[in-house]
Design a protein around this motif. Sequence first.
Motif, mmCIF file in Angstrom:
data_model
loop_
_atom_site.group_PDB
_atom_site.id
_atom_site.type_symbol
_atom_site.label_atom_id
_atom_site.label_comp_id
_atom_site.label_asym_id
_atom_site.label_seq_id
_atom_site.Cartn_x
_atom_site.Cartn_y
_atom_site.Cartn_z
ATOM 1 N N SER A 97 -1.299 22.964 32.661
ATOM 2 C CA SER A 97 -1.273 24.341 33.151
ATOM 3 C C SER A 97 -0.317 25.144 32.270
ATOM 4 O O SER A 97 0.561 24.586 31.604
ATOM 5 C CB SER A 97 -0.817 24.402 34.610
ATOM 6 O OG SER A 97 0.528 23.994 34.715
ATOM 7 N N TRP A 98 -0.498 26.451 32.281
ATOM 8 C CA TRP A 98 0.360 27.304 31.457
ATOM 9 C C TRP A 98 1.806 27.312 31.943
ATOM 10 O O TRP A 98 2.731 27.361 31.138
ATOM 11 C CB TRP A 98 -0.196 28.734 31.406
ATOM 12 C CG TRP A 98 -1.400 28.799 30.517
ATOM 13 C CD1 TRP A 98 -2.698 28.954 30.916
ATOM 14 C CD2 TRP A 98 -1.420 28.669 29.107
ATOM 15 N NE1 TRP A 98 -3.529 28.920 29.823
ATOM 16 C CE2 TRP A 98 -2.766 28.755 28.689
ATOM 17 C CE3 TRP A 98 -0.450 28.487 28.131
ATOM 18 C CZ2 TRP A 98 -3.149 28.662 27.366
ATOM 19 C CZ3 TRP A 98 -0.834 28.396 26.803
ATOM 20 C CH2 TRP A 98 -2.167 28.485 26.431
ATOM 21 N N ASP A 99 2.002 27.258 33.248
ATOM 22 C CA ASP A 99 3.379 27.295 33.747
ATOM 23 C C ASP A 99 4.133 26.013 33.365
ATOM 24 O O ASP A 99 5.308 26.068 33.027
ATOM 25 C CB ASP A 99 3.423 27.558 35.248
ATOM 26 C CG ASP A 99 2.744 26.475 36.072
ATOM 27 O OD1 ASP A 99 1.744 25.904 35.604
ATOM 28 O OD2 ASP A 99 3.211 26.220 37.198
ATOM 29 N N ARG A 100 3.458 24.858 33.392
ATOM 30 C CA ARG A 100 4.119 23.605 32.983
ATOM 31 C C ARG A 100 4.425 23.626 31.487
ATOM 32 O O ARG A 100 5.460 23.154 31.044
ATOM 33 C CB ARG A 100 3.247 22.391 33.309
ATOM 34 C CG ARG A 100 3.056 22.114 34.775
ATOM 35 C CD ARG A 100 4.341 21.858 35.527
ATOM 36 N NE ARG A 100 5.110 20.781 34.950
ATOM 37 C CZ ARG A 100 6.420 20.635 35.081
ATOM 38 N NH1 ARG A 100 7.111 21.500 35.778
ATOM 39 N NH2 ARG A 100 7.049 19.633 34.527
ATOM 40 N N THR A 101 3.520 24.196 30.712
ATOM 41 C CA THR A 101 3.735 24.290 29.263
ATOM 42 C C THR A 101 4.913 25.211 28.965
ATOM 43 O O THR A 101 5.774 24.884 28.143
ATOM 44 C CB THR A 101 2.459 24.797 28.562
ATOM 45 O OG1 THR A 101 1.394 23.894 28.848
ATOM 46 C CG2 THR A 101 2.649 24.889 27.064
ATOM 47 N N ALA A 102 4.960 26.351 29.643
ATOM 48 C CA ALA A 102 6.078 27.287 29.450
ATOM 49 C C ALA A 102 7.393 26.638 29.868
ATOM 50 O O ALA A 102 8.421 26.797 29.202
ATOM 51 C CB ALA A 102 5.835 28.564 30.255
ATOM 52 N N PHE A 103 7.372 25.884 30.956
ATOM 53 C CA PHE A 103 8.570 25.197 31.429
ATOM 54 C C PHE A 103 9.046 24.151 30.423
ATOM 55 O O PHE A 103 10.241 23.996 30.188
ATOM 56 C CB PHE A 103 8.276 24.538 32.781
ATOM 57 C CG PHE A 103 9.455 23.847 33.393
ATOM 58 C CD1 PHE A 103 10.454 24.580 34.016
ATOM 59 C CD2 PHE A 103 9.574 22.472 33.335
ATOM 60 C CE1 PHE A 103 11.550 23.939 34.582
ATOM 61 C CE2 PHE A 103 10.663 21.827 33.890
ATOM 62 C CZ PHE A 103 11.656 22.565 34.514
ATOM 63 N N ALA A 104 8.102 23.440 29.797
ATOM 64 C CA ALA A 104 8.457 22.381 28.858
ATOM 65 C C ALA A 104 8.897 22.922 27.500
ATOM 66 O O ALA A 104 9.876 22.451 26.928
ATOM 67 C CB ALA A 104 7.271 21.429 28.671
ATOM 68 N N PHE A 108 12.936 25.447 24.088
ATOM 69 C CA PHE A 108 12.907 25.279 22.635
ATOM 70 C C PHE A 108 12.572 26.601 21.951
ATOM 71 O O PHE A 108 13.219 26.985 20.970
ATOM 72 C CB PHE A 108 11.891 24.210 22.229
ATOM 73 C CG PHE A 108 11.638 24.183 20.749
ATOM 74 C CD1 PHE A 108 12.568 23.622 19.883
ATOM 75 C CD2 PHE A 108 10.482 24.734 20.227
ATOM 76 C CE1 PHE A 108 12.341 23.620 18.521
ATOM 77 C CE2 PHE A 108 10.249 24.732 18.869
ATOM 78 C CZ PHE A 108 11.182 24.175 18.003
ATOM 79 N N ILE A 109 11.579 27.307 22.468
ATOM 80 C CA ILE A 109 11.177 28.581 21.868
ATOM 81 C C ILE A 109 12.303 29.599 21.959
ATOM 82 O O ILE A 109 12.588 30.318 20.996
ATOM 83 C CB ILE A 109 9.882 29.102 22.525
ATOM 84 C CG1 ILE A 109 8.720 28.176 22.159
ATOM 85 C CG2 ILE A 109 9.583 30.540 22.123
ATOM 86 C CD1 ILE A 109 7.453 28.418 22.947
ATOM 87 N N LEU A 110 12.984 29.658 23.100
ATOM 88 C CA LEU A 110 14.116 30.577 23.247
ATOM 89 C C LEU A 110 15.250 30.243 22.284
ATOM 90 O O LEU A 110 15.810 31.132 21.638
ATOM 91 C CB LEU A 110 14.624 30.571 24.686
ATOM 92 C CG LEU A 110 13.730 31.246 25.706
ATOM 93 C CD1 LEU A 110 14.271 31.017 27.113
ATOM 94 C CD2 LEU A 110 13.616 32.732 25.411
ATOM 95 N N PHE A 114 16.518 32.558 19.215
ATOM 96 C CA PHE A 114 17.920 32.961 19.145
ATOM 97 C C PHE A 114 18.521 32.610 17.783
ATOM 98 O O PHE A 114 19.172 33.449 17.147
ATOM 99 C CB PHE A 114 18.717 32.277 20.267
ATOM 100 C CG PHE A 114 20.179 32.562 20.216
ATOM 101 C CD1 PHE A 114 20.677 33.799 20.608
ATOM 102 C CD2 PHE A 114 21.067 31.596 19.758
ATOM 103 C CE1 PHE A 114 22.040 34.063 20.554
ATOM 104 C CE2 PHE A 114 22.414 31.848 19.699
ATOM 105 C CZ PHE A 114 22.910 33.092 20.101
ATOM 106 N N ILE A 115 18.288 31.382 17.325
ATOM 107 C CA ILE A 115 18.826 30.961 16.021
ATOM 108 C C ILE A 115 18.220 31.791 14.895
ATOM 109 O O ILE A 115 18.923 32.220 13.974
ATOM 110 C CB ILE A 115 18.589 29.453 15.807
ATOM 111 C CG1 ILE A 115 19.445 28.654 16.779
ATOM 112 C CG2 ILE A 115 18.870 29.048 14.372
ATOM 113 C CD1 ILE A 115 19.134 27.173 16.823
#
Length: 122
Positions: A97-104, A108-110, A114-115
């Motif tokens: 699901s998209w919410d599980r993917t976003a949670f996982a 890392f993406i954030l 930031f870096i």
Amino acid sequence: MKPGPYCVNTNRFMTGRVVRYWQLEKHHIKVLSERGDPAKVWDRALAEGDRKYSGLMHNICCQNCHHHTSQCARNAGLRIGWFQAAVLVLLKGSSVSWDRTAFAFGPFILLFTFILLMSLLT
């Protein structure tokens, strides 16, 4: 189930709910069919893999879930190595699901964003 580095969880993953999966392709099912009922062959391969890995030390680098997966695949007569298992799930896998993917992958993406922004601003 004994806790610790020798524990093999069945029906409950160490890292939480499944986020991505890769479904066996038709040619893999054909290999399983040559050994009998594909579902039973796969179930026996998983049981053998669980028995083997319940006696091995697990960690994030060596003897991890990708090693366990490739061992089960080899038990079933498939030629899937640990690295190939990881790549197949990452590149050819499907998201639950998209919410599980976003949670996982969100943290890392954030962090990566930031870096990247900090390196561009300095």
